[in-house]
Motif scaffolding. Structure first.
Motif, mmCIF file in Angstrom:
data_model
loop_
_atom_site.group_PDB
_atom_site.id
_atom_site.type_symbol
_atom_site.label_atom_id
_atom_site.label_comp_id
_atom_site.label_asym_id
_atom_site.label_seq_id
_atom_site.Cartn_x
_atom_site.Cartn_y
_atom_site.Cartn_z
ATOM 1 N N VAL A 55 4.432 3.872 2.611
ATOM 2 C CA VAL A 55 4.390 5.320 2.415
ATOM 3 C C VAL A 55 5.372 5.618 1.289
ATOM 4 C CG1 VAL A 55 4.771 7.586 3.447
ATOM 5 C CG2 VAL A 55 3.908 5.710 4.861
ATOM 6 N N VAL A 56 4.863 6.214 0.211
ATOM 7 C CA VAL A 56 5.731 6.549 -0.917
ATOM 8 C C VAL A 56 5.519 8.004 -1.318
ATOM 9 C CG1 VAL A 56 5.831 4.183 -1.805
ATOM 10 C CG2 VAL A 56 4.074 5.730 -2.649
ATOM 11 N N LEU B 180 4.070 15.674 -1.301
ATOM 12 C CA LEU B 180 2.986 14.831 -0.806
ATOM 13 C C LEU B 180 3.449 13.382 -0.698
ATOM 14 C CD1 LEU B 180 0.016 16.163 -2.957
ATOM 15 C CD2 LEU B 180 0.541 16.722 -0.573
ATOM 16 N N LEU B 181 2.782 12.648 0.184
ATOM 17 C CA LEU B 181 3.026 11.230 0.351
ATOM 18 C C LEU B 181 1.731 10.471 0.100
ATOM 19 C CD1 LEU B 181 5.027 11.394 3.697
ATOM 20 C CD2 LEU B 181 5.962 11.107 1.385
ATOM 21 N N LEU B 182 1.888 9.264 -0.430
ATOM 22 C CA LEU B 182 0.757 8.363 -0.616
ATOM 23 C C LEU B 182 0.875 7.266 0.442
ATOM 24 C CD1 LEU B 182 -1.710 7.623 -2.367
ATOM 25 C CD2 LEU B 182 -0.163 6.168 -3.705
ATOM 26 N N ILE C 26 -6.556 -2.476 0.109
ATOM 27 C CA ILE C 26 -5.744 -1.326 0.468
ATOM 28 C C ILE C 26 -6.501 -0.040 0.134
ATOM 29 C CG2 ILE C 26 -3.539 -0.151 0.086
ATOM 30 C CD1 ILE C 26 -3.313 -2.882 1.494
ATOM 31 N N ILE C 27 -6.508 0.882 1.091
ATOM 32 C CA ILE C 27 -7.058 2.209 0.861
ATOM 33 C C ILE C 27 -5.924 3.217 1.030
ATOM 34 C CG2 ILE C 27 -9.424 1.611 1.480
ATOM 35 C CD1 ILE C 27 -8.921 2.807 4.277
ATOM 36 N N TYR C 28 -6.133 4.425 0.502
ATOM 37 C CA TYR C 28 -5.049 5.393 0.402
ATOM 38 C C TYR C 28 -5.423 6.745 0.990
ATOM 39 C CZ TYR C 28 -3.271 1.899 -2.759
ATOM 40 O OH TYR C 28 -2.829 0.714 -3.285
ATOM 41 N N LYS C 29 -4.407 7.377 1.582
ATOM 42 C CA LYS C 29 -4.528 8.738 2.108
ATOM 43 C C LYS C 29 -3.378 9.544 1.526
ATOM 44 C CE LYS C 29 -5.907 12.097 4.792
ATOM 45 N NZ LYS C 29 -7.128 12.804 4.432
ATOM 46 N N ILE C 30 -3.683 10.700 0.965
ATOM 47 C CA ILE C 30 -2.661 11.616 0.478
ATOM 48 C C ILE C 30 -2.385 12.611 1.601
ATOM 49 C CG2 ILE C 30 -2.081 13.361 -1.235
ATOM 50 C CD1 ILE C 30 -4.044 11.872 -3.146
#
Length: 114
Positions: free
Chosen positions: A98-99, A58-60, A5-9
């Protein structure tokens, strides 16, 4: 096969726009650089501190890197570390979760367990 898993803010408003089309084309910095910046689980807290300090709403966004194919490249960036860069728009069908990424009382973002 295990997923990575990779993440975008992403600011909430920007994400809401992407949901209308099902495609995230990137934040202004992504568009300027020619790819969408992502972070690994080990990198995302430092990314938040460096690029999103003090920002609310913001969302993660979590994405399974294996689904992105050859357009995802790991390239040297901050501190010589390899960061995931997507040389395409992000199809929202690849999003795992999405959190919210709220600020704590100390002004530091509160992350879920990654």
């Amino acid at each position: 096969m295990s997923s990575k898993i990779i993440y975008k803010i992403v600011p909430q408003q920007m994400w809401q726009e992407a949901q209308k089309t099902g495609i995230f084309t990137g934040a202004p910095i992504d568009i300027e650089d020619g790819y969408i910046h992502f972070s690994t689980a080990d990198q995302v807290k430092a990314t938040a501190a460096k690029h999103f300090a003090g920002q609310n709403d913001l969302l993660l966004v979590a994405v399974d890197a294996a689904l992105l194919g050859h357009e995802l490249k790991y390239e040297v960036s901050r501190g010589g570390a390899l960061f995931p860069h997507l040389y395409a728009n992000l199809d929202l069908q690849y999003v795992q979760s999405v959190v919210a990424l709220p600020l704590g009382e100390d002004g530091v973002h509160l992350f879920p367990e990654l």
